[in-house]
Design a protein around this motif. Structure first.
Motif, mmCIF file in Angstrom:
data_model
loop_
_atom_site.group_PDB
_atom_site.id
_atom_site.type_symbol
_atom_site.label_atom_id
_atom_site.label_comp_id
_atom_site.label_asym_id
_atom_site.label_seq_id
_atom_site.Cartn_x
_atom_site.Cartn_y
_atom_site.Cartn_z
ATOM 1 N N VAL A 166 1.006 -1.271 0.266
ATOM 2 C CA VAL A 166 -0.088 0.122 -0.032
ATOM 3 C C VAL A 166 0.952 1.351 0.053
ATOM 4 O O VAL A 166 0.409 2.481 0.098
ATOM 5 C CB VAL A 166 -1.076 -0.079 1.324
ATOM 6 C CG1 VAL A 166 -2.035 -1.046 0.860
ATOM 7 C CG2 VAL A 166 -0.182 -0.065 2.669
ATOM 8 N N GLY A 167 2.238 1.184 -0.044
ATOM 9 C CA GLY A 167 3.043 2.240 -0.131
ATOM 10 C C GLY A 167 4.556 2.142 0.263
ATOM 11 O O GLY A 167 4.798 0.843 0.516
ATOM 12 N N PHE A 168 5.192 3.153 0.192
ATOM 13 C CA PHE A 168 6.595 3.006 0.653
ATOM 14 C C PHE A 168 7.201 4.342 1.207
ATOM 15 O O PHE A 168 6.518 5.332 1.062
ATOM 16 C CB PHE A 168 7.500 2.409 -0.589
ATOM 17 C CG PHE A 168 7.563 3.475 -1.543
ATOM 18 C CD1 PHE A 168 6.449 3.556 -2.613
ATOM 19 C CD2 PHE A 168 8.639 4.065 -1.688
ATOM 20 C CE1 PHE A 168 6.636 4.583 -3.651
ATOM 21 C CE2 PHE A 168 8.899 5.035 -2.954
ATOM 22 C CZ PHE A 168 7.922 5.299 -3.761
ATOM 23 N N ALA A 169 8.225 4.196 1.936
ATOM 24 C CA ALA A 169 9.127 5.356 2.414
ATOM 25 C C ALA A 169 10.508 5.203 1.771
ATOM 26 O O ALA A 169 11.117 4.173 1.943
ATOM 27 C CB ALA A 169 9.006 5.194 3.757
ATOM 28 N N ARG A 170 11.099 6.506 1.606
ATOM 29 C CA ARG A 170 12.306 6.419 1.117
ATOM 30 C C ARG A 170 12.972 7.876 1.747
ATOM 31 O O ARG A 170 12.035 8.793 1.512
ATOM 32 C CB ARG A 170 12.464 6.395 -0.563
ATOM 33 C CG ARG A 170 13.818 6.452 -1.068
ATOM 34 C CD ARG A 170 13.935 5.844 -2.521
ATOM 35 N NE ARG A 170 13.165 6.968 -3.298
ATOM 36 C CZ ARG A 170 12.656 6.367 -4.388
ATOM 37 N NH1 ARG A 170 12.926 5.346 -4.826
ATOM 38 N NH2 ARG A 170 11.909 7.422 -5.312
ATOM 39 N N ALA A 228 -5.217 8.223 0.446
ATOM 40 C CA ALA A 228 -4.991 7.558 -0.961
ATOM 41 C C ALA A 228 -4.760 6.153 -0.967
ATOM 42 O O ALA A 228 -4.844 5.237 -1.785
ATOM 43 C CB ALA A 228 -3.952 8.365 -1.698
ATOM 44 N N TYR A 229 -3.957 5.510 0.095
ATOM 45 C CA TYR A 229 -3.574 4.333 0.044
ATOM 46 C C TYR A 229 -4.850 3.028 0.041
ATOM 47 O O TYR A 229 -4.609 2.068 -0.151
ATOM 48 C CB TYR A 229 -2.697 3.806 1.322
ATOM 49 C CG TYR A 229 -3.318 3.851 2.563
ATOM 50 C CD1 TYR A 229 -3.490 4.931 3.293
ATOM 51 C CD2 TYR A 229 -3.770 2.541 3.242
ATOM 52 C CE1 TYR A 229 -4.343 4.782 4.605
ATOM 53 C CE2 TYR A 229 -4.473 2.541 4.384
ATOM 54 C CZ TYR A 229 -4.530 3.603 5.058
ATOM 55 O OH TYR A 229 -5.221 3.695 6.352
ATOM 56 N N LEU A 230 -6.059 3.692 0.498
ATOM 57 C CA LEU A 230 -7.317 2.835 0.409
ATOM 58 C C LEU A 230 -7.438 2.193 -0.752
ATOM 59 O O LEU A 230 -8.081 1.178 -0.832
ATOM 60 C CB LEU A 230 -8.331 3.607 1.142
ATOM 61 C CG LEU A 230 -8.204 4.040 2.780
ATOM 62 C CD1 LEU A 230 -9.545 4.706 3.130
ATOM 63 C CD2 LEU A 230 -8.018 2.758 3.585
ATOM 64 N N ARG A 231 -7.226 2.980 -1.837
ATOM 65 C CA ARG A 231 -7.353 2.433 -3.075
ATOM 66 C C ARG A 231 -6.988 1.220 -3.509
ATOM 67 O O ARG A 231 -7.216 0.422 -4.326
ATOM 68 C CB ARG A 231 -7.070 3.393 -4.059
ATOM 69 C CG ARG A 231 -5.700 3.655 -4.412
ATOM 70 C CD ARG A 231 -5.478 4.790 -5.506
ATOM 71 N NE ARG A 231 -4.161 4.725 -6.092
ATOM 72 C CZ ARG A 231 -3.163 5.475 -5.257
ATOM 73 N NH1 ARG A 231 -3.525 6.090 -3.941
ATOM 74 N NH2 ARG A 231 -1.731 5.387 -5.709
ATOM 75 N N HIS A 232 -5.695 0.757 -2.895
ATOM 76 C CA HIS A 232 -5.010 -0.290 -3.020
ATOM 77 C C HIS A 232 -5.726 -1.617 -2.578
ATOM 78 O O HIS A 232 -5.942 -2.640 -3.048
ATOM 79 C CB HIS A 232 -3.626 -0.464 -2.314
ATOM 80 C CG HIS A 232 -2.744 0.574 -3.035
ATOM 81 N ND1 HIS A 232 -2.210 0.573 -4.263
ATOM 82 C CD2 HIS A 232 -2.300 1.678 -2.330
ATOM 83 C CE1 HIS A 232 -1.608 1.858 -4.445
ATOM 84 N NE2 HIS A 232 -1.521 2.267 -3.248
ATOM 85 N N ILE A 233 -6.573 -1.247 -1.568
ATOM 86 C CA ILE A 233 -7.067 -2.391 -0.903
ATOM 87 C C ILE A 233 -8.668 -2.951 -1.680
ATOM 88 O O ILE A 233 -8.948 -3.932 -1.932
ATOM 89 C CB ILE A 233 -7.957 -1.859 0.253
ATOM 90 C CG1 ILE A 233 -6.745 -1.433 1.388
ATOM 91 C CG2 ILE A 233 -8.644 -2.892 1.011
ATOM 92 C CD1 ILE A 233 -7.264 -1.015 2.870
#
Lengths: 203, 580
Positions: free
Chosen positions: A95-99, A137-142
């Motif tokens: 659902v996301g990442f961090a960099r 926005a990450y909810l769209r991945h679900i």
């Protein structure tokens, strides 16, 4: 909570950009739950975040034999559980990442590698990830899930996130997340109704 | 540099929605972002898109849903209240239909280089309002008009820009340009009980106060000149004479006529010699005249000229009109109708019947052989000298009196104005431009119905537009009974509520977007709201009309007089050193 973050709960078995599967020991199964936020730290120190969508315990030849027996001594059951040949599989939806300290609610440029360690995120990290950016926005991945009841993952995740946010005094996050879901799914009456039914039943 | 941008200040009203579709002919569709109850049909809205400002009117509101299933069941019964509320907010909506009426090029932001370049390109000509020829973009924000927008369109209140009411949503004043109003014939319409009479009183007060034209008011029911009483509330209703005593002349029909115990400024009598055959033909229905009347009248006029009426009425009929001749036969006397009819080759019975019917007129007190003074001339003189005349009919309230007197007087007045106009255009020495005149006619459908319209002077005046500086202001409750051709010549139409579908169609005939306006007109609140449309109104608008009460009179006399008086006092005080 910080101690929990530093203890891995599994190791990566396989992965692609959209999802990955980690294997864990039965003992480590006490902590992860459906819908929980987890992460994998890659070699370049970037982090890939995901939500647990499935936890599977597969059978092997020994379990089949034991299961067909008349009675199983408790120590046999315990041993089989503790010392399984096949790990418990945890499927995770990316659902996301961090960099470099920046969070993104997008799919990562590269998947994690096998045997990368899987960590369970604590409440602080759950709050930080889930309130990042605009409109959850990450909810769209679900909503992309096809082989798993979406509403069950949503209920689990939203209830955990809601609890974490409300512990910090933020009582609007859950409402905003539900609103976001409605906006995303309002053109699909059947699917949205099912999810809202489940959310209503949860409360 | 003079600010050439619209006079409106920065918008003060929040957005109520955004343009989501539609078009120029089909009306714009606006998705409402506020509760539906905050907007009503007829609301005046403004949209800024690019360099243009669009002014429109809400013509309809429709409920909609992303999926009808969300609307067809109560979500509150299925989901918890918070979720149901969120769901309703995101899936149920209201759309407005907006008729884009006017647009104005505002140009780039003032003070910028782009604005300067835009001005130079326009040769510093001020942009003008024009009918909408294009549409705003998708998602253009829509807001209710604020006071600056109203003033851009309808003007700022002054002596000749008359505040007629206010917007329903926010109470901003809406004005009527009286200088433009009198340039065309106009109409005030409304069903019985709709407040039409009070509306007319208010507008007439504005006209008298503004002096943009002289007015001649045919006051059939004695409502406008003298003080009267509101039949519903029992309160006193001021008349024009009481409020404008020096400007308004109150004339009563018939010698010695008083109006509610008060003497008028003068009384009006009409000489028989003023009556023409055409005046009589106008009364065909009222007098139940036959088809032979026209021939009889022609013959009378041919034989007796302008004295035909008196001569005819003095002829004898019945028993005293015959004598026994030497042969023992009954023969018509020379002064009898029968004698004349035979000589003129007119059917005797037709002539006798006409004589009998005309007796109703002959017996009227206000019809005389000769008038003592030329009251008609005096009346015309007053009007030419920028005064206003209210002709009250007193006890003569029948259709017969109204039709005869209004048509006859108007004919003479129009003749006078025609002569004055011809002298002016011919540049005759000392000939000044004729004073604009508005003739106010009530119950206009009695004078201007299709059967009679061609015979009356009023339809001629309406068709002439303002050729001879004379226009009409018709006040009527049955506009559908007014001749189409006359209705089509009306410039401004101010309508209170109308119940009849035909009347509604008649008021809107010839108007652009009448389909959109019909709904608004049908839903006007009686005694509260009016629809204004036409020549002196840049765009149609529904307003809450002003009350004809003490506050109205205080405001009317206070607007132009009190302010000027204050300035004078201030200036005086300064000159005397009372201010630092």
């Amino acid at each position: 909570m910080k101690e929990m973050r530093t203890i891995p709960i599994g190791k990566l078995l396989r992965a692609d950009n959209r999802q990955f599967v980690a294997g864990c020991r039965v003992k480590e199964l006490e902590t992860p739950a459906l819908g929980a936020l987890v992460k994998v730290i890659l070699q370049d120190k970037s982090e890939v975040y995901g939500l647990i969508t499935r936890i599977s315990i597969n059978d092997d030849g020994l379990v089949r034999q034991l299961a067909s027996g008349v009675s199983i001594p408790p120590e046999y059951t315990a041993d089989n559980r503790q010392n399984r040949n096949l790990p418990v599989e945890i499927e995770v939806l990316t659902v996301g990442f961090a960099r470099e300290g920046h969070l993104f609610h997008q799919l990562p440029p590269r998947p994690p590698l096998s045997l990368d360690l899987l960590y369970l995120c604590d409440d602080d990290e759950l709050v930080r990830f889930s309130k990042h950016g605009k409109n959850q926005a990450y909810l769209r991945h679900i909503l992309r899930l096809t082989d798993m009841p979406v509403e069950e993952v949503l209920i689990s995740h939203l209830s955990q996130a809601r609890r974490a946010h409300e512990a910090t005094g933020n009582h609007s996050w859950y409402r905003e997340a539900c609103e976001r879901l409605i906006i995303l799914l309002r053109d699909d009456y059947t699917r949205l109704s099912t999810i809202l039914d489940a959310l209503s039943a949860m409360e | 540099m003079t600010d050439l941008t619209p006079n409106s200040q920065e918008p003060v009203n929040p957005d109520i929605g955004f343009v989501s579709g539609g078009g120029l002919e089909a009306n714009l569709q606006v998705r409402l972002t506020v509760p539906a109850q905050e907007v009503q049909s007829g609301a005046f809205v403004v949209m800024d898109s690019g360099y243009w400002r669009f002014y429109g009117l809400v013509t309809d509101l429709q409920l909609g849903a992303v999926d009808l299933q969300y609307a067809n069941q109560l979500n509150i019964n299925r989901f918890n209240p918070e979720l149901a509320n969120l769901l309703n907010q995101q899936t149920l909506f209201t759309n407005l239909s907006v008729m884009s009426a006017l647009m104005l090029e505002r140009g780039p932001e003032p003070g910028t280089d782009e604005h300067t370049a835009w001005l130079e390109k326009r040769n510093y000509q001020m942009p003008k309002l024009m009918p909408s020829k294009t549409i705003p973009n998708h998602h253009t924000k829509v807001r209710l008009a604020d006071i600056g927008d109203i003033q851009d369109i309808f003007g700022k209140e002054s002596k000749t820009v008359f505040r007629i009411g206010e917007t329903r949503e926010q109470g901003h004043p809406v004005c009527l340009d009286l200088e433009k109003f009198v340039q065309r014939s106009s109409g005030i319409f409304g069903a019985t009980g709709s407040g039409k009479s009070f509306l007319a009183r208010m507008i007439l007060a504005g006209l008298v106060h503004a002096d943009t034209a002289s007015t001649l008011i045919f006051d059939m029911h004695n409502e406008y000149g003298i003080d009267s009483t509101d039949p519903q509330k029992g309160t006193s209703v001021p008349g024009l004479k009481g409020k404008f005593s020096s400007k308004v002349k109150l004339v009563a029909l018939g010698r010695n006529t008083t109006l509610k115990g008060k003497n008028p400024d003068f009384t009006l009598e009409i000489a028989y010699s003023d009556i023409t055959p055409e005046d009589i033909l106008l009364l065909s229905q009222a007098l139940n005249l036959t088809d032979t009347t026209s021939a009889t009248l022609d013959a009378l006029y041919s034989d007796f000229g302008k004295n035909w009426f008196r001569t005819f009425m003095e002829m004898k009929t019945g028993a005293g009109s015959t004598f026994t001749n030497d042969d023992g036969k009954q023969e018509a006397r020379e002064d009898s109708v029968a004698f004349w009819a035979k000589a003129a080759n007119i059917n005797e019975i037709a002539a006798t019947t006409l004589h009998s019917k005309l007796r109703r007129l002959y017996n009227r007190d206000y019809l005389v052989n000769e008038t003592g003074t030329d009251v008609l001339k005096s009346l015309i003189d007053h009007l030419e000298n920028k005064q206003h005349v209210v002709l009250s009919f007193g006890k003569y309230e029948s259709d017969l009196d109204y039709l005869l007197v209004t048509n006859l007087i108007t004919r003479k007045i129009r003749d006078a104005w025609e002569k004055a106009t011809d002298r002016f255009h011919s540049k005759v020495q000392n000939a000044s431009e004729p004073q604009p005149l508005v003739i106010v006619v009530e119950e206009a459908h009695k004078l201007l119905n299709p059967e009679m319209a061609s015979q009356t002077i009023f339809s001629i005046i309406a068709r002439e537009l303002r050729k001879y500086y004379v226009t009409l202001l018709i006040i009527d409750q049955r506009p559908s009974q007014i001749y189409d051709e006359v209705m089509s010549q009306l410039g401004t139409r101010i309508s209170a509520s109308l119940g009849d579908e035909d009347d509604i169609n008649a008021v809107l005939s010839g108007q652009a977007s009448r389909a959109a306006l019909r709904g608004m007109l049908a839903k006007l609140q009686p005694s509260e709201e009016v629809l204004m449309t036409g020549w002196s109104v840049k765009m149609p608008i529904v307003i809450r009309s002003r009350r004809y009460d003490q506050t109205f009179w205080s405001d009317l006399f206070g607007v132009s007089e009190t302010k000027e008086e204050k300035l004078t006092l201030d200036q005086l005080n300064r000159e005397m050193g009372f201010f630092e």
